[in-house]
Design a protein around this motif. Structure first.
Motif, PDB file in Angstrom:
ATOM      1  N   THR A   3       0.836  -1.196   0.000  1.00  0.00           N
ATOM      2  CA  THR A   3       0.000   0.000   0.000  1.00  0.00           C
ATOM      3  C   THR A   3       0.869   1.243   0.000  1.00  0.00           C
ATOM      4  O   THR A   3       2.023   1.206   0.433  1.00  0.00           O
ATOM      5  N   THR A   4       0.313   2.338  -0.468  1.00  0.00           N
ATOM      6  CA  THR A   4       0.979   3.634  -0.370  1.00  0.00           C
ATOM      7  C   THR A   4      -0.076   4.729  -0.414  1.00  0.00           C
ATOM      8  O   THR A   4      -1.153   4.544  -1.006  1.00  0.00           O
ATOM      9  N   THR A   5       0.240   5.821   0.263  1.00  0.00           N
ATOM     10  CA  THR A   5      -0.620   6.985   0.120  1.00  0.00           C
ATOM     11  C   THR A   5      -0.426   7.559  -1.277  1.00  0.00           C
ATOM     12  O   THR A   5       0.447   7.134  -2.028  1.00  0.00           O
ATOM     13  N   PRO A  37      -2.128  -0.859  -7.562  1.00  0.00           N
ATOM     14  CA  PRO A  37      -2.999  -1.486  -8.567  1.00  0.00           C
ATOM     15  C   PRO A  37      -2.751  -2.989  -8.714  1.00  0.00           C
ATOM     16  O   PRO A  37      -1.606  -3.461  -8.648  1.00  0.00           O
ATOM     17  N   ASP A  38      -3.838  -3.728  -8.918  1.00  0.00           N
ATOM     18  CA  ASP A  38      -3.805  -5.170  -9.172  1.00  0.00           C
ATOM     19  C   ASP A  38      -3.343  -5.982  -7.964  1.00  0.00           C
ATOM     20  O   ASP A  38      -2.912  -7.134  -8.109  1.00  0.00           O
ATOM     21  N   VAL A  39      -3.426  -5.376  -6.783  1.00  0.00           N
ATOM     22  CA  VAL A  39      -3.089  -6.074  -5.536  1.00  0.00           C
ATOM     23  C   VAL A  39      -4.267  -5.934  -4.581  1.00  0.00           C
ATOM     24  O   VAL A  39      -4.828  -4.853  -4.436  1.00  0.00           O
ATOM     25  N   VAL A  52      -2.526 -10.353   1.877  1.00  0.00           N
ATOM     26  CA  VAL A  52      -2.242  -9.725   0.586  1.00  0.00           C
ATOM     27  C   VAL A  52      -2.308 -10.776  -0.508  1.00  0.00           C
ATOM     28  O   VAL A  52      -1.806 -11.902  -0.339  1.00  0.00           O
ATOM     29  N   ARG A  53      -2.878 -10.399  -1.645  1.00  0.00           N
ATOM     30  CA  ARG A  53      -2.898 -11.295  -2.808  1.00  0.00           C
ATOM     31  C   ARG A  53      -2.649 -10.470  -4.067  1.00  0.00           C
ATOM     32  O   ARG A  53      -3.242  -9.407  -4.251  1.00  0.00           O
ATOM     33  N   GLY A  54      -1.773 -10.958  -4.923  1.00  0.00           N
ATOM     34  CA  GLY A  54      -1.492 -10.249  -6.166  1.00  0.00           C
ATOM     35  C   GLY A  54      -0.158 -10.651  -6.757  1.00  0.00           C
ATOM     36  O   GLY A  54       0.544 -11.528  -6.245  1.00  0.00           O
ATOM     37  N   TYR A  55       0.198  -9.994  -7.835  1.00  0.00           N
ATOM     38  CA  TYR A  55       1.425 -10.326  -8.565  1.00  0.00           C
ATOM     39  C   TYR A  55       2.671 -10.098  -7.734  1.00  0.00           C
ATOM     40  O   TYR A  55       3.747 -10.651  -8.021  1.00  0.00           O
TER      41      TYR A  55
END
Length: 526
Positions: A333-335, A353-355, A377-380
């Motif tokens: 995550t990021t602001t 994006p995409d996470v 967390v799930r994603g690339y």
């Protein structure tokens, strides 16, 4: 843009950057001032030399050195030959390095002397018979106990052609492993997190675009290259966008202020302690810091007054916060630009994006906004797993692809994540993850110590530090200062407990688990 599709591999970034940015400055390191074209030339020479050493697809190679131009070129050479970089923490002692090199079956080791430590010499004294290790290279300074110094390594490449180097680089794909990054864990030994070229490019290409990196920027990279913060959010993200990289081998606030002023540094990322030290340094008013533009800080709670001071006293226009762990390519995550200071201070922002990010209960069921639970967390960006540890991999990543981070967090109504606790007892010392189970295991090597329990406690400068409660063996005596001195000699300095309490026994429950809440209360009441 999908940066993994656009660039394919980390060495491909350098090829494209040379085409796009040409003679613009790519790397400044002391007397070294390389353009993007010169960096490409250095990379090809390094790939040729790595090929000549017999490094090929899938070979693991240790890299233990401070931030430097040579670190970058060595990594590019290893990866360009098809090898896998195993970054090594420069704070590790010889026994810690030996474990990782044995576990990864590293074929070669690139290292240097740093702050009075000759890593290769100390390693070979500790473990002279590493079974897979064929070659050691000293990448800065004298050759010492190494098989080759840096010029000698590059000379080996004379037996290979540029065409052979280009062929090796061109064979790389986004799915190839770029690095295995060893991270300490609650089991008491480091585990190797497997990451690919594509994961790194996709995550940090996006991040640096979001953070508005441009070819007019200069980035003083202070976080160490052995961590994603300095390596991937640092020099890799910069070179994608034509940013000039200035590696800093060891943080010194006064020296950093000089470089910021002289080189017109505009990007500076790091833990909060860096910015606090710059703000509080007595020479800050004497240096021009008006070039500073973009910052991101993470790894611990960020006081809101610090965010305002970073803008008011250090001239930053953009101040971001982020969250990640090595198992998630260190970015979850990021602001975003435009978020207010309370959001940057209180949260780590929204998923990239995409996470996907969810908060789960102990049964793995998703919890609604506002309720605390484990961050998953799930994603690339999620690792393929731990190197040769299938059971640990299965414990961390479920069959549905959700990574169990072990962190306790809360999502607000806007999707911003706040980290509120650490399920795994890990604490953060000035941006470095410290794991009590590992430190406790190391402390048992101290002759008088029979039992040890470590907790993280608040520290004004570093955020948190360790406090060790130790029980001595019958008939043995020692002092708290002696235990700390032993720890300084036998473990990386961020692992060294800053406080020691010698106790008659450790509080335990019926299952003999140490009651660390009681230890925290005892420390607070001391």
């Amino acid at each position: 843009m999908r940066y993994d599709q656009e660039y394919r591999s980390i060495p491909h970034v350098i090829w494209r950057a040379a085409q796009r940015f040409g003679d613009a400055p790519a790397l400044v390191d002391g007397d070294v001032r390389w353009s993007f074209r010169e960096l490409e030339r250095q990379m090809v020479c390094s790939v040729r030399a790595a090929l000549a050493l017999g490094i090929g697809p899938g070979d693991r190679v240790g890299l233990c050195a401070p931030n430097s131009a040579e670190w970058i070129v060595a990594a590019l050479g290893i990866q360009g030959a098809g090898g896998i970089v195993v970054p090594l923490n420069t704070r590790f002692k010889a026994a810690e390095l030996s474990y990782i090199l044995r576990k990864s079956e590293a074929k070669a080791l690139f290292a240097s002397s740093f702050l009075g430590t000759d890593y290769i010499d100390d390693l070979l004294k500790e473990d002279p018979a590493l079974p897979a290790l064929c070659t050691t290279v000293s990448i800065t300074g004298p050759q010492g106990a190494a098989d080759l110094d840096w010029p000698g390594f590059l000379d080996r490449g004379e037996s290979m052609s540029d065409a052979e180097a280009h062929t090796a680089i061109d064979g790389l794909t986004p799915d190839d492993i770029s690095d295995v990054m060893f991270t300490s864990g609650t089991t008491g030994h480091p585990k190797g997190v497997i990451l690919t070229h594509g994961q790194s490019l996709r995550a940090y290409g996006w991040m640096s675009e979001e953070y508005t990196f441009t070819d007019s920027d200069t980035f003083l990279v202070i976080p160490p290259f052995f961590h994603c913060f300095g390596y991937k959010a640092g020099w890799l993200a910069s070179l994608i966008h034509g940013v000039t990289v200035i590696p800093m081998p060891a943080f010194d606030a006064g020296r950093a202020l000089e470089v910021i002023s002289r080189e017109k540094v505009s990007i500076l990322l790091g833990p909060p302690t860096i910015f606090q030290d710059l703000i509080n340094h007595p020479s800050r008013p004497d240096h021009d810091v008006s070039s500073l533009r973009v910052s991101m800080t993470g790894g611990t709670t960020i006081p809101e007054p610090l965010i305002h001071a970073m803008k008011d006293d250090l001239s930053f226009d953009i101040v971001m916060s982020a969250y990640g762990l090595t198992e998630s390519s260190a970015l979850v995550t990021t602001t975003r630009i435009g978020d207010e200071a309370p959001t940057v201070a209180r949260t780590t922002g929204r998923p990239i994006p995409d996470v996907e990010v969810r908060i789960a209960d102990d049964q793995g069921q998703a919890l609604p906004a506002g309720e605390a639970g484990e961050v998953q967390v799930r994603g690339y960006n999620v690792t393929r797993g731990y190197w040769e540890e299938p059971e640990a991999t299965a414990a961390a990543i479920g069959p549905d692809g959700w990574l169990r981070t072990g962190d306790i967090g809360v999502l607000d109504a806007d999707g911003n994540l706040s980290i509120v606790d650490r399920k795994k007892d890990m604490y953060i010392v000035g941006g470095f993850n410290a794991y009590p189970a590992e430190i406790e295991k190391l402390l048992l090597g101290c002759e008088p110590v029979q039992q040890a329990a470590v907790i993280g406690v608040p520290d004004e400068r570093l955020g948190e530090v360790g406090c060790a409660f130790v029980v001595l063996k019958p008939g043995h005596q020692t002092t708290e200062a002696d235990v700390i001195a032993w720890a300084r000699a036998h473990m990386a300095n961020f692992k060294v407990p800053r406080h020691v309490r010698i106790v008659g026994e450790l509080p335990r429950n019926a299952s003999q688990k140490v009651l660390k809440d009681q230890l925290r209360a005892r420390f607070a009441n001391d």
